[in-house]
Design a protein around this motif. Structure first.
Motif, PDB file in Angstrom:
ATOM      1  N   PHE A 730       0.797  -1.325  -0.060  1.00  0.00           N
ATOM      2  CA  PHE A 730      -0.032  -0.030   0.137  1.00  0.00           C
ATOM      3  C   PHE A 730       0.969   1.303  -0.096  1.00  0.00           C
ATOM      4  N   LEU A 731       0.378   2.197  -0.316  1.00  0.00           N
ATOM      5  CA  LEU A 731       0.897   3.807  -0.454  1.00  0.00           C
ATOM      6  C   LEU A 731       1.619   4.109   0.849  1.00  0.00           C
ATOM      7  N   GLY A 732       3.012   4.213   0.865  1.00  0.00           N
ATOM      8  CA  GLY A 732       3.514   4.505   2.168  1.00  0.00           C
ATOM      9  C   GLY A 732       3.841   3.469   3.068  1.00  0.00           C
ATOM     10  N   LYS A 733       3.932   2.129   2.383  1.00  0.00           N
ATOM     11  CA  LYS A 733       4.249   1.115   3.560  1.00  0.00           C
ATOM     12  C   LYS A 733       5.848   0.918   3.687  1.00  0.00           C
ATOM     13  N   GLU A 734       6.824   1.290   2.974  1.00  0.00           N
ATOM     14  CA  GLU A 734       8.075   1.310   3.118  1.00  0.00           C
ATOM     15  C   GLU A 734       8.421   2.238   4.272  1.00  0.00           C
ATOM     16  N   VAL A 735       7.776   3.420   4.280  1.00  0.00           N
ATOM     17  CA  VAL A 735       8.318   4.319   5.110  1.00  0.00           C
ATOM     18  C   VAL A 735       7.751   3.787   6.580  1.00  0.00           C
ATOM     19  N   LEU A 736       6.730   3.360   6.601  1.00  0.00           N
ATOM     20  CA  LEU A 736       6.154   2.773   7.760  1.00  0.00           C
ATOM     21  C   LEU A 736       6.977   1.792   8.237  1.00  0.00           C
ATOM     22  N   LEU A 737       7.251   0.768   7.388  1.00  0.00           N
ATOM     23  CA  LEU A 737       8.075  -0.215   7.852  1.00  0.00           C
ATOM     24  C   LEU A 737       9.397   0.203   8.568  1.00  0.00           C
ATOM     25  N   LYS A 738      10.077   1.222   7.836  1.00  0.00           N
ATOM     26  CA  LYS A 738      11.111   1.757   8.412  1.00  0.00           C
ATOM     27  C   LYS A 738      10.998   2.429   9.965  1.00  0.00           C
ATOM     28  N   GLN A 739       9.771   2.944   9.925  1.00  0.00           N
ATOM     29  CA  GLN A 739       9.620   3.414  11.166  1.00  0.00           C
ATOM     30  C   GLN A 739       9.307   2.495  12.350  1.00  0.00           C
ATOM     31  N   LYS A 740       8.705   1.510  11.804  1.00  0.00           N
ATOM     32  CA  LYS A 740       8.246   0.115  12.912  1.00  0.00           C
ATOM     33  C   LYS A 740       9.610  -0.185  13.345  1.00  0.00           C
ATOM     34  N   ALA A 741      10.634  -0.317  12.465  1.00  0.00           N
ATOM     35  CA  ALA A 741      11.770  -0.752  12.897  1.00  0.00           C
ATOM     36  C   ALA A 741      12.600   0.050  13.758  1.00  0.00           C
ATOM     37  N   GLU A 742      12.603   1.160  13.476  1.00  0.00           N
ATOM     38  CA  GLU A 742      13.290   2.236  14.313  1.00  0.00           C
ATOM     39  C   GLU A 742      12.672   2.451  15.629  1.00  0.00           C
ATOM     40  N   GLY A 743      11.362   2.756  15.446  1.00  0.00           N
ATOM     41  CA  GLY A 743      10.559   3.376  16.691  1.00  0.00           C
ATOM     42  C   GLY A 743      10.077   4.734  16.260  1.00  0.00           C
ATOM     43  N   VAL A 744       8.943   5.151  17.062  1.00  0.00           N
ATOM     44  CA  VAL A 744       8.339   6.341  17.080  1.00  0.00           C
ATOM     45  C   VAL A 744       8.930   7.581  17.950  1.00  0.00           C
ATOM     46  N   ARG A 745       8.987   8.791  17.397  1.00  0.00           N
ATOM     47  CA  ARG A 745       9.775   9.869  18.403  1.00  0.00           C
ATOM     48  C   ARG A 745       8.553  10.687  18.808  1.00  0.00           C
ATOM     49  N   GLN A 746       7.321  10.522  18.424  1.00  0.00           N
ATOM     50  CA  GLN A 746       6.116  11.090  19.266  1.00  0.00           C
ATOM     51  C   GLN A 746       5.085  10.102  19.226  1.00  0.00           C
ATOM     52  N   ARG A 747       4.134  10.135  20.434  1.00  0.00           N
ATOM     53  CA  ARG A 747       3.056   9.254  20.475  1.00  0.00           C
ATOM     54  C   ARG A 747       1.968  10.159  21.076  1.00  0.00           C
ATOM     55  N   LEU A 748       0.946   9.559  20.565  1.00  0.00           N
ATOM     56  CA  LEU A 748      -0.330   9.803  20.764  1.00  0.00           C
ATOM     57  C   LEU A 748      -0.703   9.358  22.330  1.00  0.00           C
ATOM     58  N   VAL A 749      -1.297  10.227  23.349  1.00  0.00           N
ATOM     59  CA  VAL A 749      -1.547   9.736  24.794  1.00  0.00           C
ATOM     60  C   VAL A 749      -2.942  10.308  25.261  1.00  0.00           C
ATOM     61  N   CYS A 750      -3.723   9.541  25.960  1.00  0.00           N
ATOM     62  CA  CYS A 750      -4.808   9.913  26.536  1.00  0.00           C
ATOM     63  C   CYS A 750      -4.587  10.407  27.986  1.00  0.00           C
ATOM     64  N   LEU A 751      -4.867  11.479  28.353  1.00  0.00           N
ATOM     65  CA  LEU A 751      -4.501  12.179  29.642  1.00  0.00           C
ATOM     66  C   LEU A 751      -5.860  12.369  30.673  1.00  0.00           C
ATOM     67  N   VAL A 752      -6.008  12.052  31.488  1.00  0.00           N
ATOM     68  CA  VAL A 752      -7.293  12.520  32.532  1.00  0.00           C
ATOM     69  C   VAL A 752      -6.480  13.320  33.651  1.00  0.00           C
ATOM     70  N   LEU A 753      -7.166  14.337  33.968  1.00  0.00           N
ATOM     71  CA  LEU A 753      -6.701  15.428  34.820  1.00  0.00           C
ATOM     72  C   LEU A 753      -7.154  14.661  36.249  1.00  0.00           C
ATOM     73  N   GLU A 754      -6.127  15.031  37.417  1.00  0.00           N
ATOM     74  CA  GLU A 754      -6.587  14.629  38.655  1.00  0.00           C
ATOM     75  C   GLU A 754      -7.598  15.387  39.167  1.00  0.00           C
ATOM     76  N   GLU A 755      -7.711  16.454  38.868  1.00  0.00           N
ATOM     77  CA  GLU A 755      -8.633  17.574  39.640  1.00  0.00           C
ATOM     78  C   GLU A 755      -9.904  17.228  38.783  1.00  0.00           C
ATOM     79  N   ALA A 756     -11.166  17.777  39.361  1.00  0.00           N
ATOM     80  CA  ALA A 756     -12.316  17.632  38.692  1.00  0.00           C
ATOM     81  C   ALA A 756     -12.698  18.970  38.048  1.00  0.00           C
ATOM     82  N   GLU A 757     -12.334  20.028  38.689  1.00  0.00           N
ATOM     83  CA  GLU A 757     -12.808  21.388  38.236  1.00  0.00           C
ATOM     84  C   GLU A 757     -12.342  22.023  36.941  1.00  0.00           C
TER      85      GLU A 757
END
Length: 830
Positions: A730-757
């Motif tokens: 598929f389009l872009g596969k070679e780039v993604l395989l390279k990144q998969k092997a080398e690792g990612v340098r940014q990641r999406l995270v889900c964050l929950v605040l400790e405070e309610a307000e």
């Protein structure tokens, strides 16, 4: 040093003789327009070592909308990408004199933004917090500190301000000439007095229009690329070729004063957004006093700018400027009408959403558009032209510029009536409060689902996306459904909270009809989708596939749902705002043998979603179809009937609760809604609006294109590797395989605040172990867990590879106004 902005010669008409060169019969690139954007594009083509580049200007360089610009260069914008664009402009202007020998009049005098109410100060605090993430220096200062820049500044009603020392100004005409000089030094040929009369074009079997040159009043020029940088002239050129370029001019006013005591050329470019004002110093101590009123006047030109119109201005309109002028006299004590020596009324081109336009129009090749500056052309164009040349060179964006991609617009948005109404509001958006969820007020009621009347009857609060009127939330009976804006809590949140609870604990009815929907068929359909999609769509008929559309860089062009309806036929469902972009991306990859056909059925089909733990109980009352997991598993799509209404049922969910999307012909949508509401009454069914849907998808950490997904992120960074089939090409596969092997340098995270307000909205800085690490891409206050949840990308300053373990061990905070709030990383919140 250029000292030309004097009170008796402003705006400055630059004088420059362009060396004569013969008009070519062909060129690699033809740039149309010799203002700040066209010359910036020519300069960047030259720096990229492109040859055979020609710029055509119908009058003289720096005429049109450039010469009368205020010349201010602010760096901080609403997004990281747009801030990078403006920073690139400032960096370019700062080096032009040394590089080209022509002084652009760059002066780093700084920028000052004033707050005259508490909520405006909150907005400026939000902006300053994001400036740190974007790499722009910004300091929140007191009202008294604001007065240190202008001794006559009235500060008693100010709550503070923000100072940006890196901002500055240029002389628009001289800056244009400096760019043109640099372009010519790099081999670009510039031709003045050449008027474009049309675009040379043909259409191939895919339905894509190929632009192969221009016609002029002096003959034709064949070209590999045509770059339209003519700002308010672009629309009429596009119309003549059947291409939509939605820009329209508005009148924009400022006045010029004589020298004012205490004002120096180093006084900062200042904005008082609550009053809609800006003012800046001239070299002799005079001032430009301008305004962006809440409503402005479109220039009544029909569909074409009068010819000739070069170094021209419109008639002064003192009556229309009366209110802003009074506000200036209030803010700058001691300045009076007697100090004013000139009224400048110059037209400027605006777009329907206050973002400029760049890129290739829908289903068009060989044409690149660069304009629609919304009175920010000086600040934006130098950087935008840099990324435009990169875009052309690389065959796609090198930065997430989806917010300015021309393909975000649809044909109706190029209608003159629509544009004239909308741009009257857009001009004022420069200084309107940047409220979370702010809705446009003009040019409404363009598109609606077959359920609009049902929503009105249910007391819906409506918002607009891509012209669609969508229910944001439903107000209680007897309460007027109006939006109450705030940076803290907004009035609709309790309404949406009840809708979320209903969906999480019982059953809710959602109108998701605004999804863009397509039918793709033909002998080459499967082969096409297998190439552009990361997921495997060669699945049994009736199976749904969630997949990304990737480009050659392995980043997202879109994410969508593909349903296989036959051996070589597919039903595609994508985001509301992606209707034009996704169709365009598919068309560009069509085989030229006519073996694939795409049909847009967005308007024909509505989507009613029944979601919640009791959804199948309600649906079971209307059909004998079994929805048991073994009979109708998740990811299944079937054509069924509900009480005699034929529809396509899809077992999929964007809110994380069991249920079905019911895709039905628009004429049957109202009856279907009524029957579902009637069947669900014993189960407490209620409608849920877009705000509730968005809250629930954030609670589940579901990604959204335009927020978590864009041409700047890969599926590995977004945590969506599970949606990729690595066994196929598929389009872009070679780039993604390279990144998969080398690792990612940014990641999406889900964050929950400790405070309610604290109430997060998205666009807040994220800190990791005390250091800036990114910003929130989406956020909502969750009624399910009683606190705010956010999604966002994080990375380390040294751009090291990030492991999931490193993120779990990190200490995270989210900045809100002038405080930081602790947050914990979760896979999903609910």
């Amino acid at each position: 040093m250029s000292v030309q902005t004097l009170h008796d010669n402003t705006p400055v008409r630059a004088s420059f003789e362009v060396p004569h060169s013969d008009l070519p019969k062909s060129a690699r690139v033809v740039i149309v327009g010799g203002g700040i954007a066209g010359t910036a594009a020519a300069y960047h083509f030259a720096r990229a070592r492109w040859t055979d580049v020609h710029l055509l200007e119908q009058s003289k360089l720096a005429s049109g909308t450039t010469w009368h610009s205020a010349g201010q260069v602010g760096q901080l914008r609403a997004s990281s990408a747009q801030t990078k664009v403006n920073k690139a402009s400032a960096e370019l202007f700062a080096r032009l004199k040394e590089e080209t020998g022509h002084d652009p009049g760059w002066l780093q005098c700084g920028g000052l933004q004033l707050a005259s109410c508490e909520e405006r100060l909150l907005q400026l605090q939000r902006n300053a917090a994001m400036a740190e993430v974007f790499g722009v220096e910004a300091r929140v200062i007191s009202a008294e500190e604001c007065r240190s820049f202008y001794p006559m500044l009235h500060t008693e009603d100010l709550t503070g301000g923000v100072y940006l020392p890196g901002d500055g100004r240029v002389l628009p005409g001289e800056c244009t000439l400096a760019l043109a000089t640099g372009a010519m030094q790099g081999g670009v040929k510039i031709h003045e007095g050449v008027r474009i009369t049309g675009l040379i074009h043909s259409t191939d079997r895919r339905g894509i229009k190929r632009i192969s040159g221009v016609t002029t009043d002096q003959g034709e020029i064949a070209a590999e690329w045509v770059v339209l940088a003519g700002n308010m002239w672009m629309r009429q050129i596009g119309l003549a070729a059947g291409i939509d370029i939605p820009v329209y001019p508005c009148e924009h006013h400022y006045v010029v004063t004589r020298p004012i005591e205490g004002v120096t050329r180093n006084s900062p470019c200042t904005r008082d957004p609550n009053a809609g004002l800006y003012f800046r110093a001239l070299d002799d101590g005079g001032m430009k006093l301008g305004a962006f009123k809440k409503r402005s006047k479109p220039w009544q030109i029909g569909d074409a700018v009068p010819h000739p119109f070069a170094f021209d201005l419109l008639e002064p309109d003192w009556e229309d400027f009366e209110e802003p002028l009074a506000a200036h006299f209030h803010r700058l004590r001691g300045i009076t009408r007697e100090d004013i020596v000139k009224f400048v009324n110059g037209p400027e081109a605006f777009t329907p959403d206050n973002n400029f336009i760049m890129g290739q129009p829908h289903a068009t090749e060989g044409l690149f558009v660069l304009g629609g500056w919304n009175s920010a052309g000086i600040a934006c164009s130098g950087g935008a032209a840099k990324y435009a040349v990169e875009w052309i060179e690389n065959g796609g964006m090198t930065l997430d510029l989806a917010s300015v991609d021309i393909r975000r617009f649809l044909p109706f948005q190029n209608g003159r009536k629509y544009l004239q109404e909308r741009v009257s509001e857009v001009l004022g958006l420069h200084y309107q409060m940047a409220w979370p969820n702010r809705q446009m007020e003009t040019a409404r009621g363009i598109r609606a689902s077959g359920l609009y009347d049902k929503h009105v009857a249910a007391n819906a609060l409506f918002g607009e996306t891509a012209g669609w009127e969508r229910p944001l939330a439903y107000a209680p009976a007897g309460v007027r459904p109006e939006m109450g804006y705030s940076f803290l809590r907004q009035n609709w949140q309790p309404w949406a909270a009840e809708e979320v609870t209903a969906c999480r604990t019982g059953v809710a009815l959602l109108d998701q009809s605004t999804f863009a929907k397509f039918e793709l068929a033909g002998p080459g359909a499967l082969r096409l989708l297998q190439y552009v999609c990361g997921g495997n769509v060669d699945v049994p008929i009736g199976k749904t596939v969630y997949t990304g559309l990737f480009n050659a860089k392995g980043t997202f062009e879109s994410d969508l749902t593909v349903i296989r309806t036959g051996d070589e036929s597919f039903y595609i469902v994508t985001a509301t705002a992606q209707q034009s972009r996704d169709a365009d991306w598919l068309l560009r990859h069509f085989p030229e043998d006519g073996s694939v056909v795409l049909r847009d059925i967005t308007e024909e089909r509505n989507v009613v979603s029944v979601m919640g733990p009791k959804a199948f109980e309600v649906l079971g009352m209307l059909t004998d179809v079994s929805f048991a997991d073994e009979d109708f598993p998740f990811g299944t799509s079937r054509v069924i009937e509900l009480k005699g209404i034929p529809l396509r049922a899809v077992r999929i969910s964007y809110v994380g609760e069991p249920g079905l999307e019911l895709h039905v012909a628009k004429p049957f949508a109202g009856v279907l809604w009524e029957r579902l509401m009637e069947a669900g009454e014993p189960h407490g069914i209620r409608p849920a609006g877009t705000q509730a849907i968005n809250t629930m998808r954030i609670e589940k950490a579901f990604r959204a294109y335009g927020h978590e997904l864009s041409p700047a992120e890969t599926p590995l960074e977004a945590g969506l590797a599970f949606a990729i089939d690595w066994s196929k090409d598929f389009l872009g596969k070679e780039v993604l395989l390279k990144q998969k092997a080398e690792g990612v340098r940014q990641r999406l995270v889900c964050l929950v605040l400790e405070e309610a307000e604290p109430n997060l909205w998205g666009g807040e800085p994220i800190f990791w172990d005390g250091e800036p690490a990114g910003y929130t891409t989406s956020a909502a206050w969750s009624p399910t867990i009683g606190r705010s949840i956010a999604l966002g990308y994080v990375k380390r300053p040294d751009k090291r590879v990030l492991s999931p373990a490193a993120i779990k061990e990190g200490a995270f905070e989210i900045g809100l106004f002038d405080k930081r709030h602790a947050a914990r990383v979760v896979t999903r919140a609910v």
